[in-house]
Write a protein that holds these residues in place. Sequence first.
Motif, short mmCIF file in Angstrom:
data_model
loop_
_atom_site.label_atom_id
_atom_site.label_comp_id
_atom_site.label_asym_id
_atom_site.label_seq_id
_atom_site.Cartn_x
_atom_site.Cartn_y
_atom_site.Cartn_z
N VAL A 15 -79.39 75.08 -15.84
CA VAL A 15 -79.37 73.65 -15.51
C VAL A 15 -81.13 73.96 -14.76
CG1 VAL A 15 -77.77 73.57 -14.17
CG2 VAL A 15 -78.90 71.70 -16.04
N LYS A 17 -83.26 74.99 -14.85
CA LYS A 17 -85.27 75.02 -15.60
C LYS A 17 -85.34 73.53 -16.23
CE LYS A 17 -85.11 79.14 -14.70
NZ LYS A 17 -83.85 79.63 -14.41
N SER A 18 -83.51 72.68 -16.24
CA SER A 18 -84.34 71.01 -17.07
C SER A 18 -84.80 70.03 -15.40
CB SER A 18 -83.11 70.30 -17.49
OG SER A 18 -82.72 71.46 -18.82
N HIS A 19 -84.10 70.75 -14.73
CA HIS A 19 -84.63 69.60 -13.59
C HIS A 19 -85.89 69.97 -12.58
CE1 HIS A 19 -80.86 67.49 -12.70
NE2 HIS A 19 -79.75 68.77 -13.89
N SER A 126 -76.99 62.59 -17.71
CA SER A 126 -78.07 62.74 -17.59
C SER A 126 -78.54 62.21 -19.60
CB SER A 126 -78.87 64.19 -18.05
OG SER A 126 -78.01 64.90 -18.44
N ARG A 251 -81.67 75.86 -25.81
CA ARG A 251 -81.23 75.65 -25.15
C ARG A 251 -79.74 75.00 -24.99
NH1 ARG A 251 -83.06 70.84 -24.12
NH2 ARG A 251 -83.03 70.99 -21.36
N TRP A 253 -77.91 71.92 -23.88
CA TRP A 253 -77.91 71.11 -23.46
C TRP A 253 -79.34 70.20 -25.13
CZ3 TRP A 253 -75.15 70.62 -20.24
CH2 TRP A 253 -75.48 71.61 -19.20
N SER A 254 -79.48 71.26 -26.09
CA SER A 254 -80.29 70.69 -26.83
C SER A 254 -78.23 71.07 -28.34
CB SER A 254 -80.59 71.82 -28.05
OG SER A 254 -81.15 71.38 -28.80
N SER A 292 -87.36 66.38 -25.69
CA SER A 292 -88.27 66.25 -24.80
C SER A 292 -86.84 66.50 -23.29
CB SER A 292 -88.75 65.89 -23.90
OG SER A 292 -89.16 64.35 -24.07
N ASN A 293 -87.19 67.30 -21.83
CA ASN A 293 -86.47 66.90 -21.07
C ASN A 293 -86.96 65.48 -19.93
OD1 ASN A 293 -85.49 68.61 -21.22
ND2 ASN A 293 -86.15 70.98 -20.02
N PHE A 296 -84.43 63.75 -17.99
CA PHE A 296 -84.02 64.73 -16.82
C PHE A 296 -85.34 63.91 -15.24
CE2 PHE A 296 -82.11 67.46 -18.70
CZ PHE A 296 -80.59 67.79 -18.40
#
Length: 353
Positions: A15, A17-19, A126, A251, A253-254, A292-293, A296
Amino acid sequence: MYRKLRLAVVGLGRVSKSHLPAIRELSNKIELRALVSRDAEKLKKEAAQWEGVATYTSYEEALQDRDIDAFLLLLPHDLHANYTVRALQHGKHVLVEKPMAMNLQEARVMVTTAEQNGAALMVGQSRRFFQPVMDSVRRIRSKEIGDLININALLLAHMDQPAADWWKDETKIGGFIIPLWGSHILDYILWAYNRTPVSVYAQGHSNNPNWSGEDEVAISLSFGQGRMANILLSFNAGSRPTDEEGLTGKRIWSTQNSIYDRYLIGQNGMLHLKDEYELELNGEKVAACERSNSNFTWQLEEFAGAIREGREPLASGREILRVMRVIDGCFESMRTGKVVSIHDDREESTDEA
């Protein structure tokens, strides 16, 4: 000109990698002061991507760093409460990944400690931080579909292997699909209704030997006065080819290749939230955003803004207590096979926007 929030990130797993990109995007408001990980190699590799960042393999040493204002905790679920409380006791602000804790008892201690030390406590829900999601709640508050009377939420996804070894152990993850994804859906439902349910009935089963927690769940919530919500969650939906980490999307979260919908039924209309990226009102698209991210970034900006302005953040620890109450109720109902009363007048929210 206000001083940047000096942030330490604890945990460099998936995670992060998202933050971490969100921190870089907010470099005008947030300074990455430190990275904390017991994995020295991973720590060295990530630190090389940043200028002037301190590194710690000891969390206790990081807590003593007076140049750290706040901690972003990206850890296994069973560590959330302990690491949060220790940071708050040192007067540090905390943004902790969801689920807030392993149970309501832990969560209450976290909230009390934050209040006693005058520190901000925010939970990483999130999936609130997408424009269509925010817009759906705004429309509910403004009664565009009349009084909300029912929410039906559906997540059908496929997972074969857990993305991390600790996910296999219920004592570390606190279940499986409920803390991983159900915590997001329950948070949205309680946020939309802006109140605590009066009861919950849940059924849950584990079908995959690669983990011990529940991967198939049905949850029914009653909010009283004819208002309800129903949730169906599955990590067994289909046998699509998985990637090297056992997931259908690129991912975790996807929700790529998954079915993820929420239907919000009011007395005078219906909202349909497709994933977090598209919102329909009575069949007509009224909001959409890119996949997209950016959520976050928006979440971290809310955390920093709340600290700077001395206010309670969205998805504060106190607000998320009601999510933890419902999660506890779900597991109790699954154990007993009974409807569980979860209403608590002391923390009842109002219907105000």
